[in-house]
Design a protein around this motif. Structure first.
Motif, PDB file in Angstrom:
ATOM      1  N   LYS A 140       0.846  -1.206   0.000  1.00 37.40           N
ATOM      2  CA  LYS A 140       0.000   0.000   0.000  1.00 37.40           C
ATOM      3  C   LYS A 140       0.885   1.262   0.000  1.00 37.40           C
ATOM      4  O   LYS A 140       0.635   2.213  -0.737  1.00 37.40           O
ATOM      5  CB  LYS A 140      -0.911  -0.025   1.233  1.00 37.40           C
ATOM      6  CG  LYS A 140      -1.806   1.174   1.358  1.00 37.40           C
ATOM      7  CD  LYS A 140      -2.714   1.051   2.561  1.00 37.40           C
ATOM      8  CE  LYS A 140      -3.510   2.332   2.748  1.00 37.40           C
ATOM      9  NZ  LYS A 140      -4.417   2.259   3.907  1.00 37.40           N
ATOM     10  N   LYS A 144       1.659   4.310  -3.519  1.00 32.98           N
ATOM     11  CA  LYS A 144       1.543   5.773  -3.548  1.00 32.98           C
ATOM     12  C   LYS A 144       2.508   6.356  -4.567  1.00 32.98           C
ATOM     13  O   LYS A 144       2.270   7.374  -5.198  1.00 32.98           O
ATOM     14  CB  LYS A 144       1.946   6.298  -2.152  1.00 32.98           C
ATOM     15  CG  LYS A 144       0.913   7.139  -1.493  1.00 32.98           C
ATOM     16  CD  LYS A 144       1.328   7.422  -0.075  1.00 32.98           C
ATOM     17  CE  LYS A 144       1.435   8.910   0.145  1.00 32.98           C
ATOM     18  NZ  LYS A 144       1.674   9.234   1.551  1.00 32.98           N
ATOM     19  N   LYS A 169      -7.632  -8.406  -1.112  1.00 35.96           N
ATOM     20  CA  LYS A 169      -7.429  -7.421  -0.038  1.00 35.96           C
ATOM     21  C   LYS A 169      -6.247  -6.495  -0.379  1.00 35.96           C
ATOM     22  O   LYS A 169      -6.302  -5.284  -0.148  1.00 35.96           O
ATOM     23  CB  LYS A 169      -7.169  -8.167   1.279  1.00 35.96           C
ATOM     24  CG  LYS A 169      -6.811  -7.319   2.459  1.00 35.96           C
ATOM     25  CD  LYS A 169      -8.007  -6.592   3.052  1.00 35.96           C
ATOM     26  CE  LYS A 169      -7.583  -5.742   4.235  1.00 35.96           C
ATOM     27  NZ  LYS A 169      -8.617  -4.898   4.751  1.00 35.96           N
ATOM     28  N   GLN A 172      -7.404  -3.982  -2.796  1.00 37.88           N
ATOM     29  CA  GLN A 172      -8.285  -2.991  -2.158  1.00 37.88           C
ATOM     30  C   GLN A 172      -7.479  -1.966  -1.357  1.00 37.88           C
ATOM     31  O   GLN A 172      -7.759  -0.771  -1.389  1.00 37.88           O
ATOM     32  CB  GLN A 172      -9.286  -3.692  -1.228  1.00 37.88           C
ATOM     33  CG  GLN A 172     -10.340  -4.473  -1.996  1.00 37.88           C
ATOM     34  CD  GLN A 172     -11.143  -5.420  -1.103  1.00 37.88           C
ATOM     35  OE1 GLN A 172     -10.735  -5.745   0.012  1.00 37.88           O
ATOM     36  NE2 GLN A 172     -12.280  -5.869  -1.607  1.00 37.88           N
ATOM     37  N   LEU A 173      -6.445  -2.443  -0.652  1.00 41.20           N
ATOM     38  CA  LEU A 173      -5.602  -1.516   0.125  1.00 41.20           C
ATOM     39  C   LEU A 173      -4.862  -0.564  -0.803  1.00 41.20           C
ATOM     40  O   LEU A 173      -4.745   0.637  -0.542  1.00 41.20           O
ATOM     41  CB  LEU A 173      -4.599  -2.313   0.978  1.00 41.20           C
ATOM     42  CG  LEU A 173      -5.179  -3.050   2.185  1.00 41.20           C
ATOM     43  CD1 LEU A 173      -4.145  -4.011   2.780  1.00 41.20           C
ATOM     44  CD2 LEU A 173      -5.653  -2.067   3.246  1.00 41.20           C
ATOM     45  N   GLN A 175      -5.796   0.336  -3.768  1.00 41.47           N
ATOM     46  CA  GLN A 175      -6.784   1.253  -4.354  1.00 41.47           C
ATOM     47  C   GLN A 175      -7.011   2.496  -3.496  1.00 41.47           C
ATOM     48  O   GLN A 175      -7.331   3.558  -4.014  1.00 41.47           O
ATOM     49  CB  GLN A 175      -8.131   0.523  -4.469  1.00 41.47           C
ATOM     50  CG  GLN A 175      -8.511   0.166  -5.892  1.00 41.47           C
ATOM     51  CD  GLN A 175      -9.895  -0.450  -5.923  1.00 41.47           C
ATOM     52  OE1 GLN A 175     -10.205  -1.326  -5.123  1.00 41.47           O
ATOM     53  NE2 GLN A 175     -10.712   0.015  -6.837  1.00 41.47           N
ATOM     54  N   GLU A 176      -6.826   2.337  -2.181  1.00 46.28           N
ATOM     55  CA  GLU A 176      -7.038   3.478  -1.266  1.00 46.28           C
ATOM     56  C   GLU A 176      -6.048   4.612  -1.527  1.00 46.28           C
ATOM     57  O   GLU A 176      -6.322   5.758  -1.206  1.00 46.28           O
ATOM     58  CB  GLU A 176      -6.915   3.026   0.205  1.00 46.28           C
ATOM     59  CG  GLU A 176      -8.071   2.163   0.677  1.00 46.28           C
ATOM     60  CD  GLU A 176      -7.836   1.612   2.087  1.00 46.28           C
ATOM     61  OE1 GLU A 176      -7.037   2.199   2.848  1.00 46.28           O
ATOM     62  OE2 GLU A 176      -8.436   0.581   2.411  1.00 46.28           O
ATOM     63  N   VAL A 177      -4.875   4.294  -2.099  1.00 48.07           N
ATOM     64  CA  VAL A 177      -3.839   5.331  -2.256  1.00 48.07           C
ATOM     65  C   VAL A 177      -3.401   5.547  -3.706  1.00 48.07           C
ATOM     66  O   VAL A 177      -2.801   6.571  -4.035  1.00 48.07           O
ATOM     67  CB  VAL A 177      -2.568   4.973  -1.433  1.00 48.07           C
ATOM     68  CG1 VAL A 177      -2.872   4.933   0.054  1.00 48.07           C
ATOM     69  CG2 VAL A 177      -1.953   3.650  -1.876  1.00 48.07           C
ATOM     70  N   SER A 180      -5.935   6.070  -9.876  1.00 46.01           N
ATOM     71  CA  SER A 180      -6.583   5.095 -10.756  1.00 46.01           C
ATOM     72  C   SER A 180      -6.013   5.173 -12.173  1.00 46.01           C
ATOM     73  O   SER A 180      -5.883   6.254 -12.721  1.00 46.01           O
ATOM     74  CB  SER A 180      -8.075   5.419 -10.763  1.00 46.01           C
ATOM     75  OG  SER A 180      -8.790   4.323 -11.167  1.00 46.01           O
ATOM     76  N   ASN A 263      -5.975  -4.220  11.246  1.00 45.61           N
ATOM     77  CA  ASN A 263      -6.788  -3.334  12.091  1.00 45.61           C
ATOM     78  C   ASN A 263      -6.744  -3.696  13.570  1.00 45.61           C
ATOM     79  O   ASN A 263      -7.237  -2.932  14.399  1.00 45.61           O
ATOM     80  CB  ASN A 263      -8.239  -3.359  11.599  1.00 45.61           C
ATOM     81  CG  ASN A 263      -8.353  -2.844  10.181  1.00 45.61           C
ATOM     82  OD1 ASN A 263      -7.974  -1.724   9.900  1.00 45.61           O
ATOM     83  ND2 ASN A 263      -8.829  -3.685   9.279  1.00 45.61           N
TER      84      ASN A 263
END
Ligand SMILES: NC(=O)C1=CN([C@@H]2O[C@H](COP(=O)(O)OP(=O)(O)OC[C@H]3O[C@@H](n4cnc5c(N)ncnc54)[C@H](OP(=O)(O)O)[C@@H]3O)[C@@H](O)[C@H]2O)C=CC1
Ligand SMILES: O=C(O)C1=N[C@H](C(=O)O)C[C@H](O)C1
Length: 266
Positions: A140, A144, A169, A172-173, A175-177, A180, A263
């Protein structure tokens, strides 16, 4: 010392049997029953290759919950069965620790809303290995700076779901940073369907299945004149047990659904 009363679903499986061995060694855990799709009425100790534990086996999970009132359910079965088990556990106020992968986003959202409504903790962890969680977190971070990424996951050939829960997963992680983008040449074509792998938001995921493998993932980033590869290997299923133990402890302090071991790791 009050012991945590645990039910394991899928006790004869590769992960389920490893979880039984872990519980047997842990003083603060007590295996009170198992849920299997055979051997109703028998004891765990009567099943060849399982530890000599005196816990009963049930084919009917409701009957199991009514008879043994567990604190925690550990589910290590199949996507369809695991989803049903998790819902049922919530109905009976039993806290689920779910390692089973392959749930859809809709299923996860539904379970999250039931957990919220009931104020009961649930942990769904696509990967219980600490190294795998770090591999996802490092990926993740890297995404960036490197938006071009391909995920290559390799598993044993008895695995039902593809891509792996860990690969999904990870995407998805990322994708948060990640900004696109569609990767590769804009005009690229597949002369054999599937050659470029599965696609999440322009990222490609490649799934390999071979006997001899356990669970492995590489996340490879590319940029101008450099590549970065972040890699994790589980070489046995004991590697997942640290995370299972941690989840059993933490789920009892939660009142919401948590998706991903990161988490609850301090
Ligand atoms: N989160 C994590 O870290 C990890 C997650 N996993 C996931 O855990 C799950 C299990 O993996 P694995 O142990 O390798 O798979 P296995 O196929 O070895 O085990 C699954 C077990 O579930 C049993 N089962 C099927 N239906 C039922 C049912 N209705 N009630 C009770 N038991 C049932 C199967 O029985 P039968 O043999 O009769 O079919 C089998 O014994 C998978 O979803 C996998 O992706 C795996 C490794 C790590
Ligand atoms: O089925 C497996 O073996 C594994 N499943 C999980 C996944 O789908 O990511 C975790 C690990 O990779 C092993």
């Amino acid at each position: 010392m009050t012991k945590t009363k645990i039910v394991v679903a899928g006790p004869r499986g590769k992960m389920g049997s490893e979880a039984l061995r872990m519980i047997e060694k842990e003083e603060r855990f007590d295996l009170v029953a198992c849920v299997d799709r055979k051997y109703d009425g028998m004891k765990v100790k009567d099943i060849p290759s399982l530890p000599a534990i005196d816990a009963p086996i049930y084919e009917d999970m409701e009957q199991c919950f009514q008879n043994v009132s567990p604190d925690v359910l550990i589910d290590l079965t199949t996507p369809e069965v695991g989803y049903k088990h998790t819902k049922l556990a919530l109905q009976y106020n039993v806290r689920p620790v779910v390692g089973t992968t392959g749930f859809t986003n809709d299923q996860l959202a539904e379970l999250e809303s039931i957990a919220d409504e009931k104020g009961i903790g649930v942990i769904i962890a696509p990967n219980f290995a600490i190294g795998a969680v770090l591999m996802m977190q490092f990926s993740k971070w890297a995404a960036k700076y490197f938006p071009d990424v391909e995920i290559i996951e390799r598993h044993h050939d008895q695995k039902l779901d593809a891509p792996s829960g860990t690969a999904v997963k990870t995407a998805q992680l990322i994708q948060e940073v990640r900004t696109s983008k569609t990767q590769g040449h804009p005009n690229e074509t597949e002369t054999i369907s599937g050659a470029r792998g599965a696609d999440i938001d322009g990222m490609k995921i490649h799934s390999m299945r071979l006997p001899g493998l356990v669970a492995h993932q590489e996340v490879m980033f590319g940029s101008n004149g450099e590549t970065l590869t972040i890699k994790h290997d589980s070489i046995n299923r004991e590697s997942f047990m640290t995370g299972v133990k941690l989840s059993v402890e933490k789920v009892q302090q939660l009142n919401v659904l948590v998706y991903g071991l990161e988490n609850i790791m301090e």
